[in-house]
Write a protein that holds these residues in place. Structure first.
Motif, short mmCIF file in Angstrom:
data_model
loop_
_atom_site.label_atom_id
_atom_site.label_comp_id
_atom_site.label_asym_id
_atom_site.label_seq_id
_atom_site.Cartn_x
_atom_site.Cartn_y
_atom_site.Cartn_z
N ALA A 62 0.35 13.01 6.57
CA ALA A 62 1.76 13.48 6.34
C ALA A 62 2.88 12.82 6.76
O ALA A 62 3.72 12.37 6.21
CB ALA A 62 1.64 15.02 7.02
N ASP A 63 2.62 12.15 8.12
CA ASP A 63 3.44 11.28 8.59
C ASP A 63 3.62 9.92 8.05
O ASP A 63 4.60 9.34 7.76
CB ASP A 63 3.52 11.28 10.09
CG ASP A 63 4.46 10.44 10.98
OD1 ASP A 63 5.87 11.09 10.84
OD2 ASP A 63 4.26 9.26 11.37
N LEU A 64 2.46 9.21 7.75
CA LEU A 64 2.38 7.91 7.31
C LEU A 64 2.85 7.96 5.95
O LEU A 64 3.08 6.66 5.40
CB LEU A 64 0.92 7.58 7.52
CG LEU A 64 0.54 7.21 8.76
CD1 LEU A 64 -0.79 7.16 8.83
CD2 LEU A 64 1.42 6.13 9.73
N GLY A 65 2.41 8.96 5.17
CA GLY A 65 2.87 9.08 3.60
C GLY A 65 1.82 8.30 2.78
O GLY A 65 2.16 8.15 1.76
N PHE A 66 0.63 8.19 3.35
CA PHE A 66 -0.51 7.73 2.46
C PHE A 66 -1.78 8.15 2.89
O PHE A 66 -1.94 8.71 4.04
CB PHE A 66 -0.34 6.26 2.44
CG PHE A 66 -0.53 5.52 3.57
CD1 PHE A 66 -1.85 5.40 4.34
CD2 PHE A 66 0.54 4.95 4.36
CE1 PHE A 66 -1.85 4.64 5.45
CE2 PHE A 66 0.54 4.25 5.38
CZ PHE A 66 -0.70 4.07 6.00
N PRO A 67 -2.78 8.44 1.87
CA PRO A 67 -4.03 8.83 2.32
C PRO A 67 -4.95 8.08 3.17
O PRO A 67 -4.92 6.69 3.13
CB PRO A 67 -4.77 9.29 0.92
CG PRO A 67 -4.19 8.18 0.13
CD PRO A 67 -2.90 8.02 0.65
#
Lengths: 114, 114
Positions: A62-67
């Motif tokens: 959620a924080d990094l913005g990628f899976p």
């Protein structure tokens, strides 16, 4: 009792955008997922609960913005979990960053406390 | 969603002999005690409870093997608390160590994640 320099130090390195999200624990989870092809195998090897592992993974994504992880089905191993290419890149760069910081810390500690 | 480098990092620096004992919080307590001549003024400024402040101070002194604070009586200020010479030396060296580690981290982060 006069001053005696402490003998040890500990450096914790974490990455984030908005909230502390990626550190040593999740890096190790991803490395073990790459090794075993299974998230359960990874958190079990770390002695971590399933709920804890999912919590830190979801918070990080959620924080990094990628899976960081993806499910794979079929194939020779009959499916499982893999680290995404983005996840692999992040782990690699985190380890580079951590190694450089730890090397600096070792030199600084030796010059200041030895 | 492809890889996007995290924008921030956090480095935690701690010193110890047997158990993690001395970090940012206690360094700040000692700096504020030096400033105010009072432990209560220090932990109140930090929004820390008395019991928490005493706990981390006692744990640190036990691990480090020398006193960090001393009581002073009388004098112009009518007594209070001072940081011991050993405590001042440790805080100074901790800040030097932390500054060198943070400088390295800033350079490493810029080269790896920017």
């Amino acid at each position: 009792m006069s001053y005696v320099a402490p003998q040890k130090y500990h450096i914790k390195v974490r990455l984030y955008n908005e909230e502390i999200a990626f550190g040593k624990g999740i890096a190790q989870i991803l490395e073990l997922v790459e090794l075993h092809g299974s998230l359960a195998a990874a958190y079990k090897e770390m002695g971590m609960s399933s709920s804890k592992a999912w919590k830190i993974l979801q918070r990080a994504e959620a924080d990094l913005g990628f899976p960081l992880l993806k499910s794979v089905s079929g194939g020779a191993h009959g499916g499982g979990t893999e680290v995404t290419p983005e996840g692999k890149e992040l782990v690699e760069k985190y380890r580079q960053f951590e190694a450089q910081v730890q090397e600096c810390a070792a030199n600084a500690f030796a010059s200041i406390f030895r």
